[in-house]
Design an enzyme around this catalytic site. Structure first.
Site, PDB file in Angstrom:
ATOM      1  N   LYS A   1     111.312  46.380  -5.373  1.00  0.00           N
ATOM      2  CA  LYS A   1     111.464  47.400  -6.418  1.00  0.00           C
ATOM      3  C   LYS A   1     110.504  47.102  -7.561  1.00  0.00           C
ATOM      4  CE  LYS A   1     115.799  49.736  -7.613  1.00  0.00           C
ATOM      5  NZ  LYS A   1     117.140  49.590  -8.223  1.00  0.00           N
TER       6      LYS A   1
HETATM    7  O1  G3P Z   1     120.000  50.784  -9.732  1.00  0.00           O
HETATM    8  C1  G3P Z   1     119.432  51.699 -10.494  1.00  0.00           C
HETATM    9  C2  G3P Z   1     120.318  52.705 -11.132  1.00  0.00           C
HETATM   10  O2  G3P Z   1     121.055  53.286 -10.165  1.00  0.00           O
HETATM   11  C3  G3P Z   1     121.098  52.264 -12.334  1.00  0.00           C
HETATM   12  O3  G3P Z   1     121.883  53.283 -12.775  1.00  0.00           O
HETATM   13  O4  G3P Z   1     124.100  53.593 -13.732  1.00  0.00           O
HETATM   14  O5  G3P Z   1     122.580  51.866 -14.694  1.00  0.00           O
HETATM   15  O6  G3P Z   1     122.123  54.290 -15.016  1.00  0.00           O
HETATM   16  P1  G3P Z   1     122.721  53.246 -14.142  1.00  0.00           P
END
Ligand code: G3P
Length: 235
Positions: free
Chosen positions: A83
């Protein structure tokens, strides 16, 4: 649409795998830090548990550092996808790693023009963060629609991995748009299963079933619940 779990928590991953519900896992430095475990052994165990793509995020800011991390990650397990953030250095690293046949998930995508550059750099996955756009009153799903249109117009192979998913409607919309993958926290995956009418219907069936005298419910030779009938079925 494939479903990934957005977590580094092995208990959640094992549970979701037992439902046959997930095809992969995404992690990020915040999710990994929450587990308070050594990075590489944790990601290796996640790869062994899920049996599908597992995104492992670089933490260097410069392209050379990200490429070095990416090479090390890809040696850890065949399921690893590296990533990289959608920055200039992230695009440079994506291009270099892709040329070395290392799959890259370009993350922290917030615009369709960013997603266009990620595809041109050779990204395997692009991760638009829809929940964080909704958080600032921008419509996250509109970004997914735009990326789908642009990638379709030019036949880009990059898969759209909808990220920062907050609730079941995000998953529904992603599937209706035709996104390739949606990654979600375990709480959202659980919510996908739930429906009050399913619970009411099951209770009603079981209550009606209780009306049948026990001796009439099961075959005498192999009372169900004893596992005997399962053996018989298997034979
Ligand atoms: O892993 C990346 C992403 O899905 C994180 O999302 O919930 O931290 O906005 P969030």
């Amino acid at each position: 649409m494939k479903i990934f779990l957005d977590t580094a928590n092995l208990t959640e991953i094992r549970e979701a795998v037992s439902w046959g519900a997930i095809d992969g896992v995404t992690t990020n430095p915040s999710l990994v830090a929450k587990e308070q475990r050594e990075f590489f052994p944790l990601l290796e165990e996640i790869c062994e548990t899920v049996g599908g793509p597992v995104s492992m995020e670089t933490t260097c800011r410069d392209a050379a550092g990200m490429v070095e991390e990416g090479r090390a990650f890809s040696k850890l397990h065949k399921h690893i996808v590296v990533k990289c953030p959608l920055t200039k250095d992230g695009l440079k690293a994506t291009r270099q790693l892709t040329q070395e046949n290392i799959r890259v998930n370009v993350t922290l995508c917030f615009s369709a023009t960013q997603a266009l550059l990620a595809a041109k750099a050779g990204a395997f996955f692009v991760s638009p963060f829809i929940g964080r756009l909704d958080d600032i009153s921008a419509e996250g799903m509109a970004l997914v629609r735009d990326i789908k249109t642009i990638y379709g117009n030019y036949g880009f192979a990059t898969q759209i991995l909808v990220a920062s998913v907050r609730h079941p409607l995000h998953v529904l919309e992603a599937a209706k748009i035709g996104a390739d993958i949606a990654t979600m926290p375990f709480s959202v995956l659980e919510a996908l299963v739930k429906h009050p009418l399913t619970d009411i219907g099951l209770e009603r069936f079981l209550k009606d079933w209780e009306q049948l005298p026990p001796e009439a419910r099961h075959s005498q030779s192999a009372p169900l619940g004893s596992g005997a009938s399962l053996q018989r079925v298997k034979k």
